[in-house]
Enzyme design. Structure first.
Site, mmCIF file in Angstrom:
data_model
loop_
_atom_site.group_PDB
_atom_site.id
_atom_site.type_symbol
_atom_site.label_atom_id
_atom_site.label_comp_id
_atom_site.label_asym_id
_atom_site.label_seq_id
_atom_site.Cartn_x
_atom_site.Cartn_y
_atom_site.Cartn_z
ATOM 1 N N GLU A 19 1.996 7.158 1.245
ATOM 2 C CA GLU A 19 2.510 6.999 2.605
ATOM 3 C C GLU A 19 1.549 6.203 3.470
ATOM 4 O OE1 GLU A 19 3.746 9.808 6.449
ATOM 5 O OE2 GLU A 19 3.153 10.719 4.541
ATOM 6 N N ILE A 25 -2.394 2.542 -9.161
ATOM 7 C CA ILE A 25 -1.443 3.371 -9.922
ATOM 8 C C ILE A 25 -0.272 3.822 -9.072
ATOM 9 C CG2 ILE A 25 -3.192 4.186 -11.538
ATOM 10 C CD1 ILE A 25 -3.403 6.752 -9.924
ATOM 11 N N GLY A 26 -0.257 3.494 -7.784
ATOM 12 C CA GLY A 26 0.870 3.908 -6.965
ATOM 13 C C GLY A 26 0.691 3.474 -5.530
ATOM 14 N N ASP A 45 7.171 21.179 0.991
ATOM 15 C CA ASP A 45 7.655 19.980 0.279
ATOM 16 C C ASP A 45 7.473 20.157 -1.227
ATOM 17 O OD1 ASP A 45 8.781 17.504 -0.059
ATOM 18 O OD2 ASP A 45 6.972 16.377 0.429
ATOM 19 N N GLY A 99 -1.219 4.267 2.165
ATOM 20 C CA GLY A 99 -1.838 3.114 1.518
ATOM 21 C C GLY A 99 -1.738 3.230 0.011
ATOM 22 N N GLU A 100 -2.483 2.372 -0.682
ATOM 23 C CA GLU A 100 -2.414 2.344 -2.134
ATOM 24 C C GLU A 100 -3.245 3.467 -2.748
ATOM 25 O OE1 GLU A 100 -3.748 -1.650 -2.831
ATOM 26 O OE2 GLU A 100 -1.706 -2.367 -3.141
ATOM 27 N N VAL A 101 -2.822 3.861 -3.966
ATOM 28 C CA VAL A 101 -3.535 4.885 -4.735
ATOM 29 C C VAL A 101 -4.109 4.209 -5.972
ATOM 30 C CG1 VAL A 101 -3.389 7.116 -5.885
ATOM 31 C CG2 VAL A 101 -1.946 6.639 -3.898
ATOM 32 N N LYS A 128 -7.063 7.829 -3.031
ATOM 33 C CA LYS A 128 -6.032 7.503 -2.040
ATOM 34 C C LYS A 128 -6.719 6.819 -0.863
ATOM 35 C CE LYS A 128 -2.896 10.654 -1.241
ATOM 36 N NZ LYS A 128 -2.234 11.942 -0.922
#
EC number: 2.7.10.1
Length: 976
Positions: A634, A630-631, A749, A636-638, A656
């Site tokens: 920073e 799904i995304g 942030d 790796g992949e989610v 994550k």
């Protein structure tokens, strides 16, 4: 007789000459003297000594004509010849006259120079009349058409030699309106013979052109007449801009200027002559009108009947989605061949050969499925899909090469790998995918030579030991551990299911040697190295004096510690009550304020993974099932996945991962966010489910938020959310930030991209990678480097890299602006340098379109340059709750103050106007929806808008009061 004889002889000779070929036009004759069956009986004036009728016999048929050769020497020759009344009818408004005649050369008369008054021309005249006027000549009513001159005149010598040429003259009479007309011939002195006179009109004949039929058409009096054609059977008008077939009928009866044409319908093509559409024969097709001819059916397809527009695929063959009828039909591939494997530890390489039959396609792909089974393939035990720890390289789907590398397998486990061959048409038929499979039993993963047994507790007759298994056991692996325990007097073996054991019935104060190995259905593994452990000495029945003193001292020390804890908790409770009275907190997190563990940097741990476990929950990878990506984060992949804890229902989670290629120092940065999240428990803070650190890839598992990031969610639903819903979302964010600030955390942030939204529109703060713990409520955190999100960061944090709760409040004001603008980018296309300069100059973001005034006031309070003047999150939350309780206060739209409009330094207009174009100005005040309104009103320059009024805006179609107010306020700012 001298003037008659030569002319008559000439007529006999010239009648034998051929006539010119007919024209392409269709001619309708009204009068033709050459076809007359008797004397013509035309009117002669004068009746004698002028025109006279002659008769000649040609091939047994009488031919009637007129001739006139006046007496030479007279200058006043005035001979007239008038035709009978010629009926024109109501049809033709333009007729043509064709004359055939001869003229004698004046020089051929005796004397050589020609007689006095001799001419070689005569005149053609006409008169319109609705009826026959009888023998009345009426010379004044005739209109001259032309003076007729001969191209070839004859002499006596021509008569003798038989070379007299016949002259032909054609002329047209246009725009006729009466039912009939007369022709008249005036001879002023020529020796002329009028052989024939033909009066006719022309029509454009019926014709075929471009597969269209055009009817017989009467021309107009002047110019072209456009005629629409009719497409032939099985033909249609061209879809191109030229449109339906048309041709133009000229006044001369000729078809000119063809426009457009017809095309044969799909399934038909033009015949050999191009005058008909014929059906495509069987075995061929024509799919559209752009294809010029019928085409032969592609391979593995057929058209059994004539007139086919598409060829159907034969049984077992298909066309892939997106392939047109012109593409050959293909079939699915056969199964891969010769599947083999080679194993090394817990790694495996699979290889196979391509299918023997690729189905006629080149896009063969392979997919590999992995199943872990409790028994061997021969046993037929139950199997389940492999867990997330099994990795395929280069992947498990869409492989183009017949090989794959598998790692992450467990030792002493049984696996079945299924390899499918697929192409573009796989799955289109009823048959499944062709596949082949292989079953593999993994052996020992690795030697246990590096295994370390650890003492947990010892007593005089017991030892409690633990060790780390070489790999986590998966369900159905049937792993057990065998311990070998011995001393100088005895030796024993003991089997356990977990990497932990309690050895009993031991001798006090005795050294034992212990080693361990794994037992699997494939056999026992190697033993670990020997470890020595010693039991405690036996406990004596009485206590010595020193032991009694130690016990008393321990009791006193414990009492002192207990008293200190009670005093500390009492004072802390008193401080909490005072704080609640000062702040009048209403949030749910105030009801149960917990004493949290202080933030501990993972670098302080000798084993950072163990440090992470102190704040988080370690999850078994077998409890996880990964679904889809799904995304990209920073590290790796989610993924979206499913978590099923023991004795609990499945829940959807976000996973994550830390990619294997990350630098060695990155993994503790990855886990630091989890250690922070693990300390939080609030309905508006993203909930941490747990972590996976003992197997790669390292994973952080959180609750799943269905609607994703807030900024993208708002952009997708612009104008679908009402102000009350937006305020509720902001109240939730403020509640979460209030929780963080009360626990002395600064986020650093805070932005809409780091707020997640679930299916109930509940917003939760996430992304704690930059979050830090402050020393106290009013503390600061100073960073030494790294990137700063300029557009969301307070000016003091940008300038001095000092972060406080007040700097988070500034960021919350930017988040409010993002929410009310439905995900617009703060400060538009300004550079970071322009943003910082504008803020230092006192400029702030203008209110979003239709922004309620109370919300914009909150934003401006958050953007106070002095951080001490910014409201606390508790007050922001309380104010937003008041707005939710009083929705009528949201109806007032914020005023647009042009003095706060951010102006780009690169824009330099004239007369104090900071915009070059109207569109730039409207975009700056967020009114770009009205650019076309201004353009349609002719307001294309900034000077044109300075005098606009509310009435002008209403006439332009800008009727919303809030939008009118914003535009007029901006214009007033230019004037000021």
């Amino acid at each position: 007789m001298e003037r008659r004889w030569p002319l008559g002889l000439g007529l006999v000779l010239l009648l034998c000459a051929p006539l010119p070929p007919g024209a392409r036009a269709k001619e309708v004759t009204l009068m033709d003297t050459s076809k007359a069956q008797g004397e013509l009986g035309w009117l002669l004036d004068p009746p004698k000594d002028g025109w006279s009728e002659q008769q000649q016999i040609l091939n047994g048929t009488p031919l009637y004509m007129y001739q006139d050769c006046p007496m030479q020497g007279r200058r006043d020759t005035d001979h007239w010849l008038r035709s009978n009344w010629i009926y024109r009818g109501e049809e033709a408004s333009r007729v043509h006259v064709e004359l055939q005649f001869t003229v004698r050369d004046c020089k051929s008369f005796p004397g050589g120079a020609g007689p006095l008054g001799c001419k070689e021309t005569f005149n053609l005249l006409y008169m319109e009349s609705d009826q026959d006027v009888g023998i009345q000549l009426r010379r004044p009513l005739f209109q001259k058409v032309t003076t007729v001159a001969a191209d070839q005149s004859f002499t006596i010598r021509d008569l003798v030699s038989g070379s007299v040429k016949l002259n032909v003259e054609r002329c047209s009479l246009g725009r006729l309106t009466r039912r009939g007309l007369y022709l008249a011939f005036h001879n002023p002195g020529a020796c002329v013979a009028l052989v024939s006179v033909r009066v006719f009109y022309q029509r454009c004949p019926e014709t075929l052109n471009g597969l269209a039929q055009f009817p017989d058409t009467l021309p107009g009096p002047a110019g072209l007449v456009e005629v629409a054609g009719t497409c032939l059977p099985h033909a249609r008008a061209s879809p191109r801009p030229s449109g339906a077939p048309r041709m133009h009928c000229s006044p001369d009866g000729e078809w000119l200027v063809p426009v457009g044409r017809c095309h044969c319908e799909p399934g038909y093509e033009e015949g050999g002559s191009g005058e008909a559409c014929v059906a495509c024969p069987s075995g061929s097709y024509r799919m559209d009108m752009d294809t010029p001819h019928c085409l032969t059916c592609p391979q593995q397809s057929t058209a059994e009947s004539e007139g086919a527009t598409i060829c159907t695929c034969e049984s077992g063959h298909y066309r892939a989605p997106g392939e047109g009828p012109q593409v050959a039909c293909t079939g699915p591939p056969s199964a891969p061949r010769n599947l083999s494997f080679s194993a090394s530890g817990t790694q495996l390489s699979l290889r196979w050969e391509p299918p023997a039959d690729t189905g006629g396609r080149q896009d063969v792909r392979y997919s590999v499925r992995c199943s872990q089974c409790q028994g061997t393939a021969q046993d037929g035990g139950p199997c389940q899909p492999c867990g997330v720890g099994v990795h395929f390289s280069p992947g498990a789907r869409g492989l183009t090469t017949p090989a794959v590398h598998v790692n992450g397998l467990e030792p002493y486990a049984n696996y079945t790998f299924n390899v499918e061959a697929q192409n573009g048409v796989s799955g289109l038929g009823s048959s499944g995918h062709a596949s082949t499979s292989v079953s593999i039993s993994m052996g020992h993963a690795e030697s246990l030579s590096g295994l370390s047994l650890r003492l947990v507790k010892k007593e005089p007759r017991q030892l409690e030991l633990t060790w780390a298994g070489s790999r986590p056991r998966s369900p159905g692996a049937n792993l057990t551990y065998e311990l070998h325990v011995l001393n100088q007097d005895e030796e024993r073996y003991q089997m356990v299911l977990e990497p932990r054991v309690l050895l009993t019935e031991l001798q006090p104060d005795t050294t034992y040697i212990v080693r361990v190995r794994m037992l699997t259905p494939l056999g026992p593994g190697p033993f670990s190295p020997d470890h020595e452990f010693r039991t405690s000495p036996p406990v004596s029945r009485g206590l010595t004096g020193g032991e009694i003193v130690a016990v008393i001292f321990g009791l006193l020390l414990g009492a002192a510690l207990l008293l200190g804890i009670l005093v500390f908790r009492s004072r802390r409770a008193q401080r909490q009550r005072q704080q609640r009275q000062r702040d009048r907190a209403t949030d749910v997190d105030r009801e149960d304020k917990l004493w949290l563990k202080p933030y501990v940097d993972l670098q302080a741990y000798e084993d950072p993974a163990q440090g992470a476990l102190d704040f988080t929950r370690e999850l078994d990878p077998a409890w996880l099932m990964v679904d889809t990506v799904i995304g990209e984060g920073e590290f790796g992949e989610v993924y979206r996945g499913t978590l099923r804890l023991p004795s609990q229902d499945c829940k959807t989670v976000a996973i994550k991962t830390l990619k294997d290629t990350s630098p060695g120092g990155q993994w503790w940065n990855f886990l630091r966010e989890a250690t922070i999240m693990g300390q939080f428990s609030h309905p508006h803070i993203l909930h941490l489910e747990g972590v996976v650190t003992k197997r790669k890839p390292i994973m952080i598992i959180t609750e799943f938020m269905e609607n994703g990031a807030l900024d993208a969610f708002l952009r997708e639903r612009e104008d679908q959310l009402v102000p009350g819903q937006l305020v509720a979302m902001l109240q939730g964010i403020a509640s979460g930030m209030n929780y963080l600030s009360n626990h002395n955390y600064v986020h650093r942030d805070l932005a809409a991209r780091n707020i997640l939204v679930n299916q109930n529109l509940c917003c939760k703060v996430s992304d704690f990678g930059l979050t830090r713990l402050l020393d106290d409520f009013d503390g600061t955190y100073e960073t030494q480097g790294g990137k700063i999100p300029i557009r969301w960061t307070a000016p003091e944090a940008i300038a001095h890299r000092i972060f406080t709760t007040a700097s988070d409040v500034w960021s919350f004001g930017i988040v409010m602006w993002e929410v009310l603008s439905f995900g617009d980018k703060p400060y538009g296309e300004m550079s970071n340098q322009e943003v910082m300069k504008s803020i230092e100059d006192g400029y702030r973001l203008p209110p979003p379109v239709d922004c309620p005034a109370p919300l914009y006031e909150l934003m401006k309070n958050c953007w106070a340059y002095d951080r001490a003047r910014r409201p606390h999150f508790q007050k922001l939350q309380a104010h937003l709750e008041q707005l939710l309780a009083n929705p009528h206060s949201l109806r007032t739209i914020a005023n647009f103050d042009p003095r706060m409009t951010l102006r780009l330094p690169s824009l330099s207009g004239s007369d104090g106007i900071p915009y070059r174009t109207v569109s730039e100005w409207l975009e700056s005040i967020r009114m770009k929806r009205y650019i076309l309104h201004f353009h349609s009103a002719g307001l294309d320059t900034m000077e044109c808008v300075l005098e606009l009024t509310a009435e002008d805006l209403t006439q332009m179609g800008i009727t919303l009061p809030g939008h009118q107010k914003r535009i007029l306020c901006s214009i007033q700012g230019f004037k000021d």
